[in-house]
Design an enzyme around this catalytic site. Structure first.
Site, PDB file in Angstrom:
ATOM      1  N   ASP A 164       0.084  -0.828  -5.722  1.00 41.12           N
ATOM      2  CA  ASP A 164      -0.978  -1.546  -6.473  1.00 41.12           C
ATOM      3  C   ASP A 164      -1.963  -2.096  -5.471  1.00 41.12           C
ATOM      4  OD1 ASP A 164      -1.610  -2.933  -9.240  1.00 41.12           O
ATOM      5  OD2 ASP A 164      -1.471  -4.520  -8.024  1.00 41.12           O
ATOM      6  N   GLU A 181      13.030   5.875   7.773  1.00 44.16           N
ATOM      7  CA  GLU A 181      14.187   5.260   8.134  1.00 44.16           C
ATOM      8  C   GLU A 181      15.396   5.843   7.091  1.00 44.16           C
ATOM      9  OE1 GLU A 181      13.677   1.267   7.939  1.00 44.16           O
ATOM     10  OE2 GLU A 181      12.010   1.236   9.508  1.00 44.16           O
TER      11      GLU A 181
HETATM   12  C1  NOJ Z   1      -3.599  -2.748 -10.977  1.00 44.48           C
HETATM   13  C2  NOJ Z   1      -2.655  -2.681 -12.056  1.00 44.48           C
HETATM   14  O1  NOJ Z   1      -2.460  -1.542 -12.573  1.00 44.48           O
HETATM   15  C3  NOJ Z   1      -3.381  -3.734 -13.146  1.00 44.48           C
HETATM   16  O2  NOJ Z   1      -2.541  -3.450 -14.215  1.00 44.48           O
HETATM   17  C4  NOJ Z   1      -3.053  -5.304 -12.575  1.00 44.48           C
HETATM   18  O3  NOJ Z   1      -3.774  -6.068 -13.432  1.00 44.48           O
HETATM   19  C5  NOJ Z   1      -4.155  -4.977 -11.187  1.00 44.48           C
HETATM   20  N1  NOJ Z   1      -3.674  -3.949 -10.446  1.00 44.48           N
HETATM   21  C6  NOJ Z   1      -3.745  -6.222 -10.441  1.00 44.48           C
HETATM   22  O4  NOJ Z   1      -2.491  -6.283  -9.940  1.00 44.48           O
END
Ligand code: NOJ
Length: 573
Positions: free
Chosen positions: A231, A286
């Site tokens: 993310d 790893e």
């Molecule tokens: C991207 C994620 O896909 C989204 O749903 C989220 O709100 C933001 N990152 C923050 O984590």
């Protein structure tokens, strides 16, 4: 020319007869994999509380096997107060009771592997939840403490520190800083959150944080996961000194408030992130077998994004430039060229994606001209005419085009059913922090997250055993239900099923894309191995070459491809 489409069938697979695991090691499977995104709250609910869960997912895996995908990616199911639907993690190494337990996860993974499906989990390293023990300790310990150094705390500006430390804005709207309150009730330092105030950013210059995340990766790798979707993989490192973002000043309507912010922003796409990914690459090594890191990085141009997938970094990055390309022959040809060139320049496969839980579903988006910026969403007050039929027609054509391209493709749950964005959702049901931080002026992403329909006529369309659904489902979704579409010739589910089977048979994911000349501006035409792919984004029919139809997004009644349609065929000399 053979005019009949190839026979469509629901391709039943006897999944009970499979051995304990059919996942094989090695082979860089991710280069060509079709990866299906499961949004756990909205996929399948086993206990009837209206929120999907891990046991629900396990019970529905055979349907995904039948669909023909290679891997699943699970959006976060970790311990979380759910302020941002789980992208606010309070414990990276446990399952939120809403979704089940670690044992439930192990069962899910085992069953997926038995079916030959790889499992990718979501890693959220840019920020934690404010309910994470690290943040609770940081607040309690006060300025200058070791625990505060895990996050980005700063004194405020102004005579009494009453102004935020800089002018950065949250992706979800409003300032990216929130002021803390000292134990004695006086106002304290500020902390940075690029997203909601319940999602404080971690300080990745701190070696302690780096060590924790190596261990978090190992925790899931030891459980046997096949990879991680990372993310905000473009946001973890900020420019030193946290300078103001100049220009512009805050403009609530600018693209600068969506996740596709331009790259000259002092918190996006900083070169320092690459060191982190080289480190993680080694952690994955790893472990025996072939694992994947996929970057969720809203970075343009693609030549820059390609830096995320250099040989010693991640394996994949979402191609959001492709997702954001309108249904236009010339634009599609350009982005396909750009993608293949940029990624092959570093030896990586391109990925292709049209929908996910953050964007307007492509069955609606492709009929909008232009669609609102990412994250803004649409709702009952949006002054936009929606042509549902056109959207679905284009979505089917766009999906068939995407699945013919060499590389790895991501499919978002429900797109194989042709689900549209849910627009008629009451304000009182909305849950996306984007909606609240914009005081209702932006609808946000809930319309793409509504629990999906499995059975026509059943309560919650078979999403769960009761009528409960955490976001309301439209009353006319019987027609999209999986059981109605399964085995129905021409249904979107059958189109995906057939396309995925033929993609595998013809090795398209590992194939080579060669443009075909002589077609008009509105046509995307190429070969991938022995398969000829033609997509018509224009308004007039396109004459087809002599050949056998493999799969077509629309019925073909003459030797011509109608508007907003795609066909795969094997041509004869
Ligand atoms: C991207 C994620 O896909 C989204 O749903 C989220 O709100 C933001 N990152 C923050 O984590």
């Amino acid at each position: 020319m053979t005019l009949e489409s190839a026979p469509e069938s629901s391709l039943p697979t006897d999944v009970t007869a499979l051995p304990e695991t059919t996942v094989t090691a090695g082979s860089e499977w991710w280069r060509s994999a079709v990866i299906y995104q499961i949004y756990p709250r909205s996929f399948a609910d086993s206990d009837g509380d209206g929120i999907g869960d891990l046991t629900g997912i396990t019970s529905r895996l055979p349907a995904l096997k039948t669909l023909g995908i290679d891997a699943i990616w699970l959006s976060p199911f970790f311990t979380s107060p759910q302020k941002d639907a789980g992208y606010d993690v309070a414990d990276y190494c446990d399952v939120d009771p809403l979704f089940g337990t670690l044992d439930d996860f192990d069962r899910l993974e085992q069953e997926a592997h038995r079916l030959g499906l790889r499992v990718i989990v979501d890693l959220v390293p840019n920020h934690t939840s404010s309910a994470h023990q690290w943040f609770i300790d940081a607040l309690a310990d006060g300025p200058g403490s070791e625990t505060r150094a895990r996050y980005i705390f700063r004194d405020g500006l102004g005579a009494n520190g009453e102004l935020p430390p800089n002018n950065w804005q949250s992706v979800f709207g409003g300032a990216a800083w929130t002021r803390t309150t000292n134990p004695d009730g006086t106002p304290g330092q500020w902390f940075l959150h690029l997203f909601d105030s319940s999602q404080p950013d971690l300080d990745w210059t701190n070696p302690w944080i780096r060590e924790q995340f190596r261990d978090i990766l190992r925790f899931w790798l030891r459980r046997g996961v096949d990879g991680f979707r990372v993310d905000v993989a473009h946001g973890m490192v900020k420019v030193e000194g946290l300078p103001d973002f100049n220009p512009p000043a805050y403009d609530p309507n600018s693209i600068g408030n969506s996740m596709s912010q331009p790259v000259d922003v002092p918190y996006w796409a900083q070169p320092g992130v690459h060191e982190i990914y080289r480190d993680w690459h080694k952690v994955l090594e790893e472990f025996e077998g072939d694992r994947v890191l996929c970057a969720e990085a809203w970075v343009e141009p693609l030549t820059m994004l390609a830096n995320w997938v250099r040989p010693d970094e991640m394996q994949q990055a979402f191609n959001f430039s492709y997702l954001e390309t309108p249904w236009s022959g010339s634009r599609l040809r350009a982005i396909i060229d750009e993608s293949i060139e940029a990624f092959s320049g570093v030896g990586a496969p391109s990925t292709w994606v049209l929908s996910n839980h953050d964007v307007i579903r492509h069955a609606t988006r492709l009929a909008l001209n232009p669609p609102p910026p990412q994250g803004e969403g649409i709702g009952p007050r949006s002054e936009i005419a929606i042509d549902e039929e056109l959207g679905l027609r284009r979505a089917r054509a766009a999906s068939l085009l995407m699945l013919a391209l060499p590389g790895s493709a991501y499919v978002y749950q429900g797109e194989e059913l042709g689900l549209p964005e849910v627009i008629e959702m009451p304000d009182s049901a909305r849950q996306d922090p984007t909606y609240f931080r914009h005081h209702g002026e932006k609808y946000g992403r809930d319309g793409a997250r509504v629990p999906i329909p499995w059975e026509a006529g059943a309560p919650s369309y078979g999403f769960g055993p009761t009528a409960a659904s955490w976001l309301p489902q439209p009353s006319d979704w019987d027609r999209y239900a999986r059981d109605v579409q399964a085995g129905t010739p021409g249904s979107t589910l059958e189109l995906y099923t057939l396309a995925l089977r033929e993609r595998a048979t013809h090795g398209l994911g590992l194939g080579t894309h060669v443009w075909l000349q002589g077609y008009g501006e509105d046509v995307v035409a190429f070969t991938n191995g022995t398969v000829t792919v033609i997509a018509n984004t224009g308004t007039v029919p396109v004459e087809l070459p002599v050949g056998d139809i493999i799969v077509s997004s629309e019925p073909l009644s003459e030797a011509a491809l109608p508007a907003d349609a795609t066909v795969w065929l094997t041509t004869r000399a």
